[in-house]
Design an enzyme around this catalytic site. Structure first.
Site, PDB file in Angstrom:
ATOM      1  CG  ASP A  53      24.083 -31.196  -8.703  1.00  0.00           C
ATOM      2  OD1 ASP A  53      25.182 -32.351  -8.441  1.00  0.00           O
ATOM      3  OD2 ASP A  53      23.556 -31.372  -7.772  1.00  0.00           O
TER       4      ASP A  53
ATOM      5  CD  GLU B  37      21.377 -43.829  -5.520  1.00  0.00           C
ATOM      6  OE1 GLU B  37      20.338 -44.288  -5.548  1.00  0.00           O
ATOM      7  OE2 GLU B  37      21.534 -42.864  -6.149  1.00  0.00           O
TER       8      GLU B  37
END
Ligand code: UGA
Ligand code: MN
Length: 321
Positions: free
Chosen positions: A185, A271
């Site tokens: 997205d 992350e």
């Protein structure tokens, strides 16, 4: 007798020549690719070269010339592997279409699309068959217990992409390559791929529209990352979104155990947890003009309004959306 042979030979000679010429022309023509390939790379090899027009048929004689000769991507260009987790929802095909339209303009990109599903869907299979991109289509379902708001997303899918990469390169000496996690997205500029292509170990750059701010970015001093400009959990060891870094294939292969972990992982920490396994802050390579340019945006697509969608199929035709 001799003269008869001679005359026969001279009658046949032109035909033999024609056959030889035709065979030669045919072998010189490159085999048609299985999927339509980009007509040319938007970027020249290396950096700082002249940028070619981005679209086919755009004005300028250079563009026409290049279209005619259809150059193949330079073999020395490191391959960019984009791992995209994706899941079924009304906007899925629209998101994948936007992504493919971007990726198709990037030379030497291999798209690893990983469906969050128990099987490869027909929609995505059909889509990829027509996407005109080198790709690998994987699938792995997120266990039901992890499909809850507040839990990290796409952990299993990214790991499936990593496993595929490691498997594919296990026997050969690693070709130059760069891995990037490209959520379906987000919005990616073409410049971003030019920047990440030169990643030696792990590179980083700013991300727009994320962390409750207009952007987040690594802070750079003397070419080194020294901190993070972020509005959210500044205590993260690597305060960076998934869209803000790339890793060289070599680093992925030499750290075979580095994966995204479910245990103890919180959203927004994936992350950091991953990067901690493969690098240090001091080692990071800042891109995008010392991390002062936004080349990727963490856009999120609005949930579609299907309030008027009939409960049962009413239309006379069945249409894939
Ligand atoms: C943020 C980060 O940008 C993501 O990289 C991170 O995975 C995510 O948070 C997280 O919470 O884990 P956000 O926009 O909130 O992103 O997440 P989504 O865009 O909804 O999902 C990230 C990716 O995972 C997308 O490519 C999406 O298609 C995929 N996804 C999402 C699945 O495969 N399955 C799901 O159930 C949900
Ligand atoms: Mn997202």
């Amino acid at each position: 007798m001799k003269s008869v042979l001679f005359s026969r030979f001279f009658i046949l000679l032109p035909w033999i020549l024609i056959v030889i010429i035709m065979l030669d022309v045919d072998t010189r023509r490159p085999a048609p690719p299985l999927t339509p390939r980009p007509y040319f790379s938007p970027y020249p090899v290396g950096r700082g070269g002249v940028r070619l027009p981005l679209r086919r048929g755009s004005s300028g004689r250079g563009a026409e010339k290049r279209n005619e000769s259809r150059p193949q991507p330079e073999p020395r260009l490191p391959t960019i592997y984009a791992i995209t987790p994706t899941y079924s929802r009304p906007v899925q095909k629209a998101e994948l279409t936007r992504l493919a339209n971007t990726f198709r303009q990037v030379a030497q990109l291999h798209w690893i699309l990983v469906e969050d599903a128990a099987a490869r869907s027909e929609l995505v299979s059909r889509f990829l068959a027509r996407a005109g991109l080198p790709n690998t289509h994987l699938h792995v379902p997120t266990p039901r217990r992890y499909k809850r708001p507040g839990l990290p997303r796409a952990t299993e899918q990214r790991n499936a992409g990593l496993a595929w990469l490691r498997q594919r390169h296990q026997h050969q000496r690693a070709q130059p390559g760069v891995l990037f996690f490209a959520d379906d997205d987000n919005t990616y500029s073409l410049e971003l791929f030019q920047e990440m292509r030169t990643t030696r170990k792990v590179s980083v750059w700013p991300v727009g529209l994320v962390g409750g701010r207009r952007y987040e970015r690594p802070l750079v001093e003397n070419g080194k990352v020294v901190g993070w400009y972020t509005g959210w959990r500044a205590d993260r060891p690597f305060a960076i979104d998934m869209a803000g870094f790339a890793v060289s294939l070599q680093v992925i292969l030499s750290n075979p155990k580095a994966v995204f972990k479910r245990r103890g992982s919180q959203p927004g920490m994936q992350e950091s947890d991953f990067l901690k396994q493969i690098t240090t802050v001091e080692e990071l390579e800042p891109k995008a003009n010392n991390c002062t340019k936004v080349l990727v945006w963490h856009t999120r697509t609005e949930k579609v309004n299907l309030a008027n969608e009939p409960k049962y199929h009413l239309d006379t035709v069945k249409i894939e959306v």
